[in-house]
Design an enzyme around this catalytic site. Structure first.
Site, PDB file in Angstrom:
ATOM      1  N   THR A 117     -12.892  45.859  46.193  1.00  0.00           N
ATOM      2  CA  THR A 117     -13.025  46.167  44.775  1.00  0.00           C
ATOM      3  C   THR A 117     -12.959  44.911  43.918  1.00  0.00           C
ATOM      4  OG1 THR A 117     -11.877  47.197  42.912  1.00  0.00           O
ATOM      5  CG2 THR A 117     -10.518  46.590  44.758  1.00  0.00           C
ATOM      6  N   TYR A 141      -3.346  48.827  43.092  1.00  0.00           N
ATOM      7  CA  TYR A 141      -4.615  49.180  43.743  1.00  0.00           C
ATOM      8  C   TYR A 141      -5.332  47.910  44.206  1.00  0.00           C
ATOM      9  CZ  TYR A 141      -9.553  50.341  44.092  1.00  0.00           C
ATOM     10  OH  TYR A 141     -10.847  50.448  44.526  1.00  0.00           O
TER      11      TYR A 141
END
Ligand code: UDP
Length: 326
Positions: A117, A141
């Site tokens: 990501t 995250y």
């Protein structure tokens, strides 16, 4: 026929990749615990229902199917939730990935495509951000994904024949043009999904999180990429590995961004619905601007995106969203 095992293949991005792999003639096995995914989303190949916390189950799937390449999507992805519940993210995204890697190594499966990501970059100094930028994620995250990238790098040093491609996704949105699959996780907090659910009347208003960022209109800027273009990037990555490519990392985005306000205006235009919007405070863990430098994936993987059009992205997501409850 090459065999690809896809963890998280019943989820939003994974299911679009399974579709692309199936259409390209690969033999696919989806490994998914159906926590956020759906059986109907798996358009090609078989579904093996299993959890990545359970090594015996992973072993059964890998040893029966004997994949040439594993694609690893299964993960939690909500930034704000990761700030509130970090252990959930480290457990599922990092620790469970170790189980998968251990089984792969012991079973002699040495090629992996990993869903990473743009959140690994944190607040980058230079925009657009390239793959050489130091990683400095600002939420659990992003940290959980960065840790996995680090593990993959170490593995590729430890085992000459272990190779991986890590794809750093920017903001993925849109849906299958034929309306077969799309974002179906009801709790999704992503901007385009929330805007369309608000247009549909599922929420009373859409909140804009923060209007005091150092951006032209004060709201955050993101690089929104259509899920089918992202799926195509995976096809290029798998071909690259099959042809003997070395471990590498690529950004997946279009190279330009839109502010939250621009997305909201486009969602209103596409839906024709002037839904309620409320400006509120910043959401925890959000960097102001994330836009990809995508020159590396274009050059090295020969990836040519086809859907670089915010209206098209939102239109396909809207067609899907309208179908969801009918
Ligand atoms: N956002 C917003 N309202 C929402 C959901 C998101 O203003 O209901 C903003 C969010 O703060 C961020 C951007 O939209 O600046 C993209 O957020 P999203 O959750 O879609 O993706 P992320 O970039 O966090 O992966």
């Amino acid at each position: 026929m090459r065999r690809i095992l896809v963890t998280g293949g019943a989820g939003y991005i994974g299911s679009h990749v399974v579709k692309a792999l199936g259409e390209a003639g690969y033999d696919v096995l989806t490994y998914d615990n159906l926590s956020t995914g759906n059986e109907w989303a798996v358009l090609y190949g078989k579904l093996f229902v299993g959890d990545l916390s359970d090594k015996d189950t992973i072993r059964r799937a890998i040893q029966d199917f004997k994949p040439d390449v594993v694609m690893h999507f299964a993960a939690f992805i909500q930034v704000e939730e990761s700030v509130r519940e970090p252990l959930k993210y480290y457990r599922n995204n990092t620790v469970n990935t170790l189980n998968l890697l251990e089984v792969m190594i012991e079973s002699g499966v040495k090629d992996l495509i990993f869903s990473s990501t743009a959140a690994v970059y944190g607040i980058p100094e230079h925009i657009p951000v390239n793959e050489g930028t130091p990683l400095n994620p600002i939420n659990p995250y992003g940290i959980s994904k960065m840790m996995t990238e680090r593990i993959l790098k170490d593995l590729s040093f430890a085992y000459d024949d272990f190779r991986y491609v890590s794809l750093r996704y920017f903001n993925v949105a849109g849906a299958d043009a034929q309306g077969r699959i799309g974002q179906a996780y009801r709790e999704s907090t992503h901007l385009i999904t929330r805007a369309l659910k608000t247009a549909k009347g599922e929420f009373e208003k859409l909140q804009i999180f923060g209007t005091d960022y150092t951006t032209p209109d004060g709201t955050c800027i993101r690089d929104y990429i259509h899920v089918d273009d992202l799926a195509d990037a995976h096809l290029h990555a798998v071909e690259y590995l099959i042809q003997g490519g070395k471990s590498d990392i690529f950004n997946c985005g279009y190279g330009h961004g839109y502010s939250v306000r621009e997305v909201v205006e486009t969602a209103k235009k596409v839906t024709g619905i002037n839904f309620n919007v409320k400006e509120t405070g910043r959401r925890q863990g959000d960097p102001p601007v994330l836009v990809a430098d995508n020159s590396k994936i274009k050059q090295k993987l020969n990836w040519h995106p086809q859907y670089d059009d915010l209206e098209y992205i939102i239109k396909t997501a809207w067609e899907w969203e309208k179908k969801l409850d009918t």
